[in-house]
Design a protein around this motif. Sequence first.
Motif, PDB file in Angstrom:
ATOM      1  N   LEU A  70       0.823  -1.206   0.000  1.00  0.00           N
ATOM      2  CA  LEU A  70       0.000   0.000   0.000  1.00  0.00           C
ATOM      3  C   LEU A  70       0.859   1.259   0.000  1.00  0.00           C
ATOM      4  N   ILE A  71       1.957   1.234   0.730  1.00  0.00           N
ATOM      5  CA  ILE A  71       2.858   2.385   0.778  1.00  0.00           C
ATOM      6  C   ILE A  71       3.473   2.637  -0.593  1.00  0.00           C
ATOM      7  N   LYS A  72       3.731   1.581  -1.339  1.00  0.00           N
ATOM      8  CA  LYS A  72       4.325   1.740  -2.672  1.00  0.00           C
ATOM      9  C   LYS A  72       3.383   2.479  -3.621  1.00  0.00           C
ATOM     10  N   GLU A  73       2.081   2.456  -3.326  1.00  0.00           N
ATOM     11  CA  GLU A  73       1.115   3.155  -4.175  1.00  0.00           C
ATOM     12  C   GLU A  73       1.157   4.664  -3.980  1.00  0.00           C
ATOM     13  N   GLY A  74       1.623   5.106  -2.821  1.00  0.00           N
ATOM     14  CA  GLY A  74       1.644   6.538  -2.532  1.00  0.00           C
ATOM     15  C   GLY A  74       1.533   6.789  -1.048  1.00  0.00           C
ATOM     16  N   TYR A  75       0.558   7.596  -0.658  1.00  0.00           N
ATOM     17  CA  TYR A  75       0.326   7.904   0.753  1.00  0.00           C
ATOM     18  C   TYR A  75      -0.832   7.045   1.262  1.00  0.00           C
ATOM     19  N   VAL A  76      -0.732   6.598   2.505  1.00  0.00           N
ATOM     20  CA  VAL A  76      -1.776   5.744   3.077  1.00  0.00           C
ATOM     21  C   VAL A  76      -2.267   6.310   4.407  1.00  0.00           C
ATOM     22  N   PHE A  77      -3.566   6.490   4.513  1.00  0.00           N
ATOM     23  CA  PHE A  77      -4.195   6.758   5.802  1.00  0.00           C
ATOM     24  C   PHE A  77      -4.503   5.391   6.412  1.00  0.00           C
ATOM     25  N   LYS A  78      -3.823   5.066   7.505  1.00  0.00           N
ATOM     26  CA  LYS A  78      -3.951   3.735   8.102  1.00  0.00           C
ATOM     27  C   LYS A  78      -4.669   3.825   9.448  1.00  0.00           C
ATOM     28  N   TYR A  79      -5.628   2.950   9.647  1.00  0.00           N
ATOM     29  CA  TYR A  79      -6.393   2.943  10.891  1.00  0.00           C
ATOM     30  C   TYR A  79      -6.409   1.522  11.460  1.00  0.00           C
ATOM     31  N   ASP A  80      -6.032   1.446  12.708  1.00  0.00           N
ATOM     32  CA  ASP A  80      -5.844   0.179  13.421  1.00  0.00           C
ATOM     33  C   ASP A  80      -6.866   0.148  14.553  1.00  0.00           C
ATOM     34  N   ILE A  81      -7.994  -0.524  14.324  1.00  0.00           N
ATOM     35  CA  ILE A  81      -9.112  -0.411  15.256  1.00  0.00           C
ATOM     36  C   ILE A  81      -9.623  -1.793  15.684  1.00  0.00           C
ATOM     37  N   SER A  82     -10.193  -1.850  16.881  1.00  0.00           N
ATOM     38  CA  SER A  82     -10.881  -3.049  17.349  1.00  0.00           C
ATOM     39  C   SER A  82     -12.383  -2.819  17.239  1.00  0.00           C
ATOM     40  N   LEU A  83     -13.068  -3.776  16.661  1.00  0.00           N
ATOM     41  CA  LEU A  83     -14.508  -3.663  16.457  1.00  0.00           C
ATOM     42  C   LEU A  83     -15.181  -4.986  16.792  1.00  0.00           C
ATOM     43  N   PRO A  84     -16.450  -4.952  17.227  1.00  0.00           N
ATOM     44  CA  PRO A  84     -17.178  -6.206  17.463  1.00  0.00           C
ATOM     45  C   PRO A  84     -17.243  -7.016  16.172  1.00  0.00           C
ATOM     46  N   LEU A  85     -17.097  -8.323  16.273  1.00  0.00           N
ATOM     47  CA  LEU A  85     -17.054  -9.164  15.074  1.00  0.00           C
ATOM     48  C   LEU A  85     -18.318  -9.044  14.236  1.00  0.00           C
ATOM     49  N   SER A  86     -19.465  -8.800  14.871  1.00  0.00           N
ATOM     50  CA  SER A  86     -20.714  -8.679  14.116  1.00  0.00           C
ATOM     51  C   SER A  86     -20.712  -7.453  13.204  1.00  0.00           C
ATOM     52  N   HIS A  87     -19.871  -6.466  13.515  1.00  0.00           N
ATOM     53  CA  HIS A  87     -19.785  -5.239  12.700  1.00  0.00           C
ATOM     54  C   HIS A  87     -18.366  -5.019  12.164  1.00  0.00           C
ATOM     55  N   PHE A  88     -17.564  -6.044  12.207  1.00  0.00           N
ATOM     56  CA  PHE A  88     -16.120  -5.932  11.975  1.00  0.00           C
ATOM     57  C   PHE A  88     -15.765  -5.274  10.642  1.00  0.00           C
ATOM     58  N   TYR A  89     -16.423  -5.683   9.557  1.00  0.00           N
ATOM     59  CA  TYR A  89     -16.017  -5.232   8.225  1.00  0.00           C
ATOM     60  C   TYR A  89     -16.878  -4.093   7.688  1.00  0.00           C
ATOM     61  N   GLU A  90     -17.941  -3.746   8.366  1.00  0.00           N
ATOM     62  CA  GLU A  90     -18.912  -2.782   7.831  1.00  0.00           C
ATOM     63  C   GLU A  90     -18.294  -1.437   7.484  1.00  0.00           C
ATOM     64  N   ILE A  91     -17.282  -1.014   8.244  1.00  0.00           N
ATOM     65  CA  ILE A  91     -16.712   0.318   8.042  1.00  0.00           C
ATOM     66  C   ILE A  91     -15.980   0.436   6.709  1.00  0.00           C
ATOM     67  N   VAL A  92     -15.545  -0.684   6.132  1.00  0.00           N
ATOM     68  CA  VAL A  92     -14.792  -0.627   4.867  1.00  0.00           C
ATOM     69  C   VAL A  92     -15.672  -0.129   3.721  1.00  0.00           C
ATOM     70  N   PRO A  93     -16.822  -0.753   3.437  1.00  0.00           N
ATOM     71  CA  PRO A  93     -17.675  -0.195   2.373  1.00  0.00           C
ATOM     72  C   PRO A  93     -18.212   1.188   2.700  1.00  0.00           C
ATOM     73  N   VAL A  94     -18.439   1.469   3.985  1.00  0.00           N
ATOM     74  CA  VAL A  94     -18.876   2.813   4.377  1.00  0.00           C
ATOM     75  C   VAL A  94     -17.814   3.837   4.011  1.00  0.00           C
ATOM     76  N   MET A  95     -16.558   3.511   4.267  1.00  0.00           N
ATOM     77  CA  MET A  95     -15.468   4.437   3.958  1.00  0.00           C
ATOM     78  C   MET A  95     -15.257   4.568   2.450  1.00  0.00           C
ATOM     79  N   ARG A  96     -15.458   3.491   1.712  1.00  0.00           N
ATOM     80  CA  ARG A  96     -15.336   3.574   0.242  1.00  0.00           C
ATOM     81  C   ARG A  96     -16.318   4.590  -0.318  1.00  0.00           C
ATOM     82  N   GLU A  97     -17.527   4.535   0.176  1.00  0.00           N
ATOM     83  CA  GLU A  97     -18.544   5.471  -0.299  1.00  0.00           C
ATOM     84  C   GLU A  97     -18.213   6.893   0.148  1.00  0.00           C
ATOM     85  N   ARG A  98     -17.627   7.016   1.343  1.00  0.00           N
ATOM     86  CA  ARG A  98     -17.365   8.342   1.903  1.00  0.00           C
ATOM     87  C   ARG A  98     -16.257   9.079   1.148  1.00  0.00           C
TER      88      ARG A  98
END
Length: 509
Positions: free
Chosen positions: A381-409
């Motif tokens: 990812l760093i080789k592509e350019g600049y990366v905003f990296k976020y290292d978070i703990s989330l409940p497994l039932s909602h674990f991946y939801e933030i990824v498509p939300v962020m894509r749209e955002r």
Amino acid sequence: MYRPLASISNKFRNINNFSSIERSYQSSKALPDLTKDRYAVQRGDFSEIKNSDIKHFESILSSSRCITDKSDIESYNVDFLGAVRGYSQVLLKPKTTEEVSTILQHCNSRKLAVCSQGGNTGLVGGSVPVFDEVILSMQLMNKIEHVDEMAGILVCQSGCILEKLEEHVSERGLCMPIDLGAKGTCHIGGNVSTNAGGLRLLRYGNLHGNVLGIEAVKADGTILDLMSNFKKDNTGYHLKHLFIGSEGTLGVITKLAIACPTASKAKNVAFLGLESYDALLKTFLAAKRDLGEILSACELIDSESLKVSTQQYNLTSPISEYPFYLLLETSGSNAEHDEEKVSNFLEAAMNRGDILDGTVSSEGNKVAQMWQLRESIPTALIKEGYVFKYDISLPLSHFYEIVPVMRERVGDLAIRVCGYGHIGDSNLHLNVSCTEFNDNIYKRVEPFVYEYTSKLRGSISAEHGIGFLKTNYLKYSKQPEALDLMKELKTMMDPNGILNPYKVLPRNT
């Protein structure tokens, strides 16, 4: 249909070998903006380095370990991601705890700010100066003092490289309880200072449980001997825990004792393709139930994460393209027993339709190659350019939801938005990559990502720490009373605030 273990193992296609993934900032890249300018930070009330200070440091270390040449210091001023940059004028390389003590005693008396630095692989701007802090590099404090094979305990200086320690203890039938993608560069002292998690946390737990004792130097030069060679040492306050995860703000760790488990004789790694996060979650839960005590790692990789890994490093995936991948590792003492458990688990999961395709192997090279697909993602990812990296703990039932939300955002502003990480301990690595630092993206993702995490009662930092980049977002994971107590501890341990200033604690406190 699921095929027997042997035939699935043979299905593995060749992955191009690469022996060294870049693990440090690439000097060929343009230098990032100075941290003080990009983030509008005000310098603290610290003294500035004088020639007399340089001469004093040279009297302690000799001129060869007191470095003032700008070109030699430049890489120590820039973080791994190329996100933050200081302008320190002096780099010190002590070899002993006594030298660290003498240096800090002088800095404290002169009120010179200090930034202690290990392998500089941190991802939150905690290991480099913000302004002109004295850089205290631990890289020459790399002595392995003792390995107790009977008790499974390693004693070493804090500047030892994690991979070297792994090699050393493996010769004695042991393993390190922590494994990171940056193991070829990161220091064990930095791992402890940030309470790094990594790939083995599911099996061995975090460093608070594995570090038996430490030696640390306070801001005024006082050496604290908190060493212990016992897992059971219930003698009053466990002061070592003050330094584990404090990111060099309360003291400088110079030595440690760490429990090293017996190395596993049998290892299997499966690389699995799945259609949905729901199927992946079901597979993970089944793995915990069916593999039990031999399950040692469980990693989620989404399609965009695997794509950047294979593209940037010219790697080949062992299976076809799927929306999600699960990398499972088992470690045990009986190869035949473990392979049977893995085979039964995979057959059941494929019969249910949760796993669509997969490959599994116990062969060393193929195991390493599958892990390379996962471990190369951060640097790809760093080789592509600049990366905003976020290292978070989330409940497994909602674990991946933030990824498509962020894509749209972020929309077309980003090259890609992807998620991967340690589903075994609820730790997601969310990444937003772009060609260069983009203020529009920055304002769209922060503080939104932390607000989103807070609403789910997650943690804004699962394993990377707070550093500089997350200081003003700590409030999303800590109540005001806890922040007040942290501030009180900092004032008590470091009254002049010289140790790694501008880090961990919110800058407006």
